[in-house]
Design a protein around this motif. Structure first.
Motif, PDB file in Angstrom:
ATOM      1  N   GLU A   1     -29.065  -1.733   0.940  1.00 32.93           N
ATOM      2  CA  GLU A   1     -30.197  -1.617   0.029  1.00 32.93           C
ATOM      3  C   GLU A   1     -29.995  -0.430  -0.901  1.00 32.93           C
ATOM      4  N   ILE A   2     -30.264  -0.629  -2.181  1.00 32.24           N
ATOM      5  CA  ILE A   2     -30.379   0.493  -3.106  1.00 32.24           C
ATOM      6  C   ILE A   2     -31.842   0.898  -3.078  1.00 32.24           C
ATOM      7  N   ARG A   3     -32.073   2.177  -2.788  1.00 28.98           N
ATOM      8  CA  ARG A   3     -33.441   2.671  -2.648  1.00 28.98           C
ATOM      9  C   ARG A   3     -33.561   4.068  -3.237  1.00 28.98           C
ATOM     10  N   ALA A   4     -34.794   4.489  -3.405  1.00 29.91           N
ATOM     11  CA  ALA A   4     -35.122   5.851  -3.841  1.00 29.91           C
ATOM     12  C   ALA A   4     -34.442   6.225  -5.162  1.00 29.91           C
ATOM     13  N   MET A   5     -34.398   5.277  -6.098  1.00 31.75           N
ATOM     14  CA  MET A   5     -33.862   5.568  -7.430  1.00 31.75           C
ATOM     15  C   MET A   5     -34.905   6.359  -8.205  1.00 31.75           C
TER      16      MET A   5
ATOM     17  N   TYR B   1     -43.044  10.598  -8.812  1.00 28.81           N
ATOM     18  CA  TYR B   1     -43.166   9.195  -9.223  1.00 28.81           C
ATOM     19  C   TYR B   1     -44.077   8.428  -8.266  1.00 28.81           C
ATOM     20  N   ALA B   2     -43.982   8.717  -6.985  1.00 32.85           N
ATOM     21  CA  ALA B   2     -44.826   8.033  -5.997  1.00 32.85           C
ATOM     22  C   ALA B   2     -46.305   8.299  -6.265  1.00 32.85           C
ATOM     23  N   GLU B   3     -46.648   9.524  -6.650  1.00 37.74           N
ATOM     24  CA  GLU B   3     -48.041   9.857  -6.950  1.00 37.74           C
ATOM     25  C   GLU B   3     -48.582   9.041  -8.128  1.00 37.74           C
ATOM     26  N   GLN B   4     -47.680   8.583  -9.002  1.00 37.84           N
ATOM     27  CA  GLN B   4     -48.072   7.756 -10.145  1.00 37.84           C
ATOM     28  C   GLN B   4     -48.064   6.270  -9.797  1.00 37.84           C
ATOM     29  N   GLY B   5     -47.681   5.930  -8.556  1.00 39.96           N
ATOM     30  CA  GLY B   5     -47.615   4.538  -8.135  1.00 39.96           C
ATOM     31  C   GLY B   5     -46.401   3.799  -8.649  1.00 39.96           C
ATOM     32  N   LEU B   6     -45.374   4.536  -9.076  1.00 33.72           N
ATOM     33  CA  LEU B   6     -44.185   3.918  -9.648  1.00 33.72           C
ATOM     34  C   LEU B   6     -43.084   3.662  -8.628  1.00 33.72           C
ATOM     35  N   MET B   7     -43.189   4.276  -7.476  1.00 33.28           N
ATOM     36  CA  MET B   7     -42.241   4.044  -6.386  1.00 33.28           C
ATOM     37  C   MET B   7     -42.880   4.509  -5.096  1.00 33.28           C
TER      38      MET B   7
ATOM     39  N   PHE C   1     -47.624  -1.406   4.337  1.00 36.91           N
ATOM     40  CA  PHE C   1     -47.361  -2.458   5.321  1.00 36.91           C
ATOM     41  C   PHE C   1     -48.675  -2.993   5.873  1.00 36.91           C
ATOM     42  N   PRO C   2     -48.846  -4.284   5.988  1.00 34.42           N
ATOM     43  CA  PRO C   2     -47.925  -5.391   5.759  1.00 34.42           C
ATOM     44  C   PRO C   2     -48.082  -6.036   4.383  1.00 34.42           C
ATOM     45  N   ASN C   3     -48.746  -5.372   3.466  1.00 29.91           N
ATOM     46  CA  ASN C   3     -49.033  -5.955   2.150  1.00 29.91           C
ATOM     47  C   ASN C   3     -48.111  -5.375   1.072  1.00 29.91           C
ATOM     48  N   CYS C   4     -46.828  -5.552   1.262  1.00 34.97           N
ATOM     49  CA  CYS C   4     -45.830  -5.027   0.324  1.00 34.97           C
ATOM     50  C   CYS C   4     -46.008  -5.687  -1.046  1.00 34.97           C
ATOM     51  N   ASP C   5     -46.093  -4.861  -2.080  1.00 36.90           N
ATOM     52  CA  ASP C   5     -46.221  -5.396  -3.424  1.00 36.90           C
ATOM     53  C   ASP C   5     -44.993  -5.101  -4.281  1.00 36.90           C
ATOM     54  N   GLU C   6     -43.913  -4.658  -3.645  1.00 29.66           N
ATOM     55  CA  GLU C   6     -42.674  -4.446  -4.374  1.00 29.66           C
ATOM     56  C   GLU C   6     -42.003  -5.799  -4.630  1.00 29.66           C
ATOM     57  N   ILE C   7     -41.126  -5.818  -5.615  1.00 26.50           N
ATOM     58  CA  ILE C   7     -40.399  -7.020  -5.987  1.00 26.50           C
ATOM     59  C   ILE C   7     -38.984  -6.919  -5.416  1.00 26.50           C
ATOM     60  N   ALA C   8     -38.534  -8.000  -4.796  1.00 32.59           N
ATOM     61  CA  ALA C   8     -37.198  -8.033  -4.187  1.00 32.59           C
ATOM     62  C   ALA C   8     -36.201  -8.594  -5.185  1.00 32.59           C
ATOM     63  N   LEU C   9     -35.044  -7.956  -5.239  1.00 32.74           N
ATOM     64  CA  LEU C   9     -33.925  -8.433  -6.063  1.00 32.74           C
ATOM     65  C   LEU C   9     -32.650  -8.223  -5.269  1.00 32.74           C
ATOM     66  N   ASN C  10     -31.625  -9.007  -5.608  1.00 31.52           N
ATOM     67  CA  ASN C  10     -30.330  -8.765  -4.981  1.00 31.52           C
ATOM     68  C   ASN C  10     -29.189  -9.075  -5.927  1.00 31.52           C
ATOM     69  N   ILE C  11     -28.013  -8.672  -5.511  1.00 33.17           N
ATOM     70  CA  ILE C  11     -26.785  -8.938  -6.253  1.00 33.17           C
ATOM     71  C   ILE C  11     -25.673  -9.168  -5.244  1.00 33.17           C
ATOM     72  N   GLU C  12     -24.857 -10.161  -5.496  1.00 33.96           N
ATOM     73  CA  GLU C  12     -23.680 -10.416  -4.664  1.00 33.96           C
ATOM     74  C   GLU C  12     -22.510  -9.686  -5.327  1.00 33.96           C
ATOM     75  N   ILE C  13     -21.744  -8.970  -4.520  1.00 37.16           N
ATOM     76  CA  ILE C  13     -20.606  -8.224  -5.094  1.00 37.16           C
ATOM     77  C   ILE C  13     -19.307  -8.677  -4.465  1.00 37.16           C
TER      78      ILE C  13
ATOM     79  N   THR D   1     -32.674  -4.680  -3.407  1.00 37.77           N
ATOM     80  CA  THR D   1     -33.583  -3.582  -3.671  1.00 37.77           C
ATOM     81  C   THR D   1     -35.007  -4.115  -3.644  1.00 37.77           C
ATOM     82  N   LEU D   2     -35.923  -3.261  -3.290  1.00 35.07           N
ATOM     83  CA  LEU D   2     -37.359  -3.539  -3.373  1.00 35.07           C
ATOM     84  C   LEU D   2     -37.899  -2.519  -4.371  1.00 35.07           C
ATOM     85  N   THR D   3     -38.524  -2.984  -5.431  1.00 37.21           N
ATOM     86  CA  THR D   3     -38.840  -2.086  -6.530  1.00 37.21           C
ATOM     87  C   THR D   3     -40.098  -2.487  -7.285  1.00 37.21           C
TER      88      THR D   3
END
Length: 150
Positions: free
Chosen positions: A66-70, A21-27, A138-150, A103-105
């Protein structure tokens, strides 16, 4: 479908799936070293002995994780496996008394369907960025940040 914690024998399969997936730029890609070091963070979905999905709950700071590497195998997407993994990670977070998961996704729609809300990366504590220094973006992160309170 069996949901279980990852073991050392899973690392090569995890590495291959994530980096395809990383090679496709999806993660973001992950090194074998990271997978070995964070192995206990991962929950895997296994179908008839085949790993078809994974996700990790990485502890960051006081009551923050953090939820990561999905990653879900291409032939198993849209089958609810990702949703089930996220729910398993949320349940694990509750047992640890985590209050916030972020998560950063590149796939925000998936997480929004799970109840996550988009937020500015500036709202995340500085502790979150400790591993970003090693990221190729880094330092030009283009992932989108999301969160959830549990």
């Amino acid at each position: 479908m069996l949901y279980r914690k990852a073991t050392f024998k899973d690392v090569e399969t995890m590495y291959t799936l994530i980096n395809a997936y990383a090679e496709q730029g999806l993660m973001l890609g992950r090194s074998r070293n990271m997978l070995y070091e964070c192995l206990r963070d991962f929950v895997l979905a296994e179908d008839n002995g085949e790993v078809v999905g994974m996700g990790a709950l990485h502890l960051v700071w006081d009551a923050l994780a953090e939820i990561r590497a999905m990653a879900i195998a291409p032939h198993a997407t849209k089958s609810g496996i990702g949703r089930s993994i996220v729910q398993a990670l949320i349940e694990e977070a509750k047992t640890l008394e985590i209050k916030t998961i972020f998560t950063l996704t590149y796939q925000p729609g998936f997480f929004i369907k799970q109840g996550f809300k988009e937020l500015s990366k500036d709202q995340l504590p500085h502790k979150v960025w400790k591993e970003c220094i090693n990221c190729t973006k880094f330092p030009n992160c283009d992932e989108i940040a999301l969160n959830i309170e549990i």
